[in-house]
Scaffold this active site. Structure first.
Site, PDB file in Angstrom:
ATOM      1  CG  HIS A  74      -2.043  -1.100   0.947  1.00 45.44           C
ATOM      2  ND1 HIS A  74      -3.313  -0.938   2.010  1.00 45.44           N
ATOM      3  CD2 HIS A  74      -2.356  -2.196   0.506  1.00 45.44           C
ATOM      4  CE1 HIS A  74      -3.856  -2.221   2.130  1.00 45.44           C
ATOM      5  NE2 HIS A  74      -3.765  -3.043   0.934  1.00 45.44           N
ATOM      6  CD  GLU A  76      -1.717   4.789   3.340  1.00 40.47           C
ATOM      7  OE1 GLU A  76      -2.656   4.869   3.555  1.00 40.47           O
ATOM      8  OE2 GLU A  76      -1.674   3.454   2.487  1.00 40.47           O
ATOM      9  CB  CYS A 109      -6.243  -0.214   4.488  1.00 41.73           C
ATOM     10  SG  CYS A 109      -4.666  -1.399   4.664  1.00 41.73           S
ATOM     11  CB  CYS A 112      -1.460   1.817   6.665  1.00 44.32           C
ATOM     12  SG  CYS A 112      -1.289   0.774   4.504  1.00 44.32           S
TER      13      CYS A 112
END
Length: 184
Positions: A74, A76, A109, A112
């Site tokens: 992801h 992040e 999420c 993360c």
């Protein structure tokens, strides 16, 4: 494993610029998320790690799940990994390092948020909200108000809904273009 940014990143990121305001930092990650959608290199999420005081950009990340065939990549996570690699430290909170901030185009999420906790950043700034991502059918996992409170209890400042409408427009663009929902 090596996780690299798409080739186009240099066309969007000015690595020599000092991003001294929150608006400059958030607009950069929104631009990253938008370009990731427009260039077809991933999902509608961007992130970057900055030195809090100086505004020096340490790393950038875009959602690379599909491009690199790895569900953990992801925006992040990629931004945090690259910042730690650049600074040669497993924590961004080492005594010898300046304070760091993670800026994300969307609230993180569940995965993360865990990465934020362990990364050593002292601030998390988010654009679009969890509800915005879920509106276009992204699954964000078990994220609760207590999740953010937990981070704050451990000294991480949280800023939410920062330029939310601008960040949310990228999610809408992704949905309109029929982007893949790989975790729905």
């Amino acid at each position: 494993m090596s996780a690299e940014l798409p080739e186009w990143i240099g066309a969007v990121v000015d690595w020599d610029m000092l991003y001294t305001t929150g608006e400059e930092r958030m607009r950069l990650v929104i631009d990253l998320s938008r370009e990731n959608v427009l260039r077809g290199t991933g999902g509608p999420f961007g992130a970057a790690v900055f030195e809090t005081g100086s505004g020096r950009l340490l790393s950038a990340g875009v959602n690379s799940v599909e491009r690199l065939k790895n569900s953990a990549l992801h925006a992040e996570v990629l931004a945090l990994m690259l910042a730690q690699r650049r600074l040669h430290s497993f924590t961004l909170n080492a005594v010898s390092l300046p304070e760091c901030e993670l800026v994300s185009s969307c609230e993180p999420c569940a995965m993360c948020l865990g990465a934020v906790l362990w990364s050593g950043v002292r601030q998390l700034t988010c654009g679009a909200g969890r509800d915005d991502a879920m509106r276009i059918h992204f699954e964000e996992g078990p994220v609760f108000p207590a999740s953010f409170a937990y981070l704050e209890q451990r000294g991480i400042r949280i800023v939410r809904d920062f330029l939310r409408d601008e960040a949310n427009s990228v999610l809408t663009l992704y949905a309109e273009r029929g982007g893949a929902l790989y975790n729905a």
